[in-house]
Write a protein that holds these residues in place. Structure first.
Motif, mmCIF file in Angstrom:
data_model
loop_
_atom_site.group_PDB
_atom_site.id
_atom_site.type_symbol
_atom_site.label_atom_id
_atom_site.label_comp_id
_atom_site.label_asym_id
_atom_site.label_seq_id
_atom_site.Cartn_x
_atom_site.Cartn_y
_atom_site.Cartn_z
ATOM 1 N N ALA A 111 -97.819 7.896 -82.028
ATOM 2 C CA ALA A 111 -96.563 7.137 -82.107
ATOM 3 C C ALA A 111 -96.228 6.529 -80.747
ATOM 4 O O ALA A 111 -95.821 5.365 -80.655
ATOM 5 N N VAL A 112 -96.423 7.296 -79.680
ATOM 6 C CA VAL A 112 -96.144 6.798 -78.337
ATOM 7 C C VAL A 112 -97.120 5.679 -77.968
ATOM 8 O O VAL A 112 -96.721 4.630 -77.449
ATOM 9 N N HIS A 117 -97.992 -0.279 -77.133
ATOM 10 C CA HIS A 117 -98.695 -1.519 -77.432
ATOM 11 C C HIS A 117 -97.820 -2.496 -78.220
ATOM 12 O O HIS A 117 -98.293 -3.549 -78.661
ATOM 13 N N GLY A 118 -96.566 -2.138 -78.429
ATOM 14 C CA GLY A 118 -95.626 -3.041 -79.103
ATOM 15 C C GLY A 118 -95.776 -3.110 -80.600
ATOM 16 O O GLY A 118 -95.311 -4.061 -81.215
ATOM 17 N N GLY A 122 -96.615 1.077 -86.284
ATOM 18 C CA GLY A 122 -97.269 2.334 -85.915
ATOM 19 C C GLY A 122 -96.272 3.399 -85.526
ATOM 20 O O GLY A 122 -96.453 4.575 -85.822
ATOM 21 N N ILE A 123 -95.193 2.972 -84.858
ATOM 22 C CA ILE A 123 -94.152 3.941 -84.495
ATOM 23 C C ILE A 123 -93.529 4.526 -85.747
ATOM 24 O O ILE A 123 -93.317 5.729 -85.845
ATOM 25 N N VAL A 124 -93.250 3.675 -86.718
ATOM 26 C CA VAL A 124 -92.636 4.142 -87.961
ATOM 27 C C VAL A 124 -93.589 5.081 -88.699
ATOM 28 O O VAL A 124 -93.195 6.171 -89.132
ATOM 29 N N PHE A 130 -95.136 12.498 -87.774
ATOM 30 C CA PHE A 130 -94.815 13.544 -86.803
ATOM 31 C C PHE A 130 -93.643 14.396 -87.308
ATOM 32 O O PHE A 130 -93.697 15.629 -87.270
ATOM 33 N N LEU A 131 -92.593 13.757 -87.779
ATOM 34 C CA LEU A 131 -91.434 14.504 -88.285
ATOM 35 C C LEU A 131 -91.806 15.348 -89.504
ATOM 36 O O LEU A 131 -91.336 16.477 -89.657
#
Length: 172
Positions: A111-112, A117-118, A122-124, A130-131
């Motif tokens: 996620a980081v 990389h903007g 991918g963060i979502v 992860f959660l």
């Protein structure tokens, strides 16, 4: 302590020989595979030490193993008991937790990295994963603690009754 266990110190009015005689009808050797148990507890008892675990008719990995030491104390005895989960359950839980924390590190790192990389998608994805993975170590620890408690409470009650000791305090 990461894995559940229980330590008791019981003051008994019984002498060590009387404690040995009180345990005798309840504790016997572990039955062979597929054989019927003739005593409610498997283990060994001597004047100074005892080891026992419940004889059950079903599989349970959280079954407590109790080890006790008996010391004569003026007109009675002091019994110190340690109850622990079996080694197989502890190894399984260690593997479970190691894998859960490993996946947490992996998904958190991903996620980081995708965030750096903007890539908001991918963060979502990795953040959500992860959660979700954070549930696994919590679930494993709660399962081990509740399963152990369910089996350790009757064993503690048996020990207190056989040693004729007052009940444990309600605050544990």
């Amino acid at each position: 302590m990461l894995f559940p266990g229980r330590d008791l110190e019981i003051e008994s009015s019984l002498e060590p020989l009387q404690i040995y005689e009180a345990f005798a009808p309840y504790v016997g050797p572990a039955p062979m595979l597929g054989a019927r148990a003739y005593t409610p507890y498997a283990g060994s008892v001597s004047l100074a030490v005892f080891e026992l675990r419940p004889n059950i008719n079903y599989r349970n990995t959280f079954l407590p193993f109790a080890t006790g030491r008996v010391w004569p104390v003026g007109g009675g005895s002091r019994v110190v008991v340690t109850m622990r989960m079996g080694i197989v359950a502890r190894v399984f839980m260690a593997i479970w937790l190691a894998m859960a924390f490993g996946f947490m590190l992996l998904t958190g790192g991903m996620a980081v990295i995708t965030g750096l990389h903007g890539e908001s998608g991918g963060i979502v994805v990795f953040g959500g994963l992860f959660l979700f993975i954070c549930i696994f170590p919590v679930f494993g620890l709660l399962l081990a603690r509740s399963g152990f408690r369910r089996e350790a409470d009757p064993l503690e009650k048996f020990l207190r009754e056989i040693l004729r000791a007052p009940p444990s305090p309600p605050y544990r």
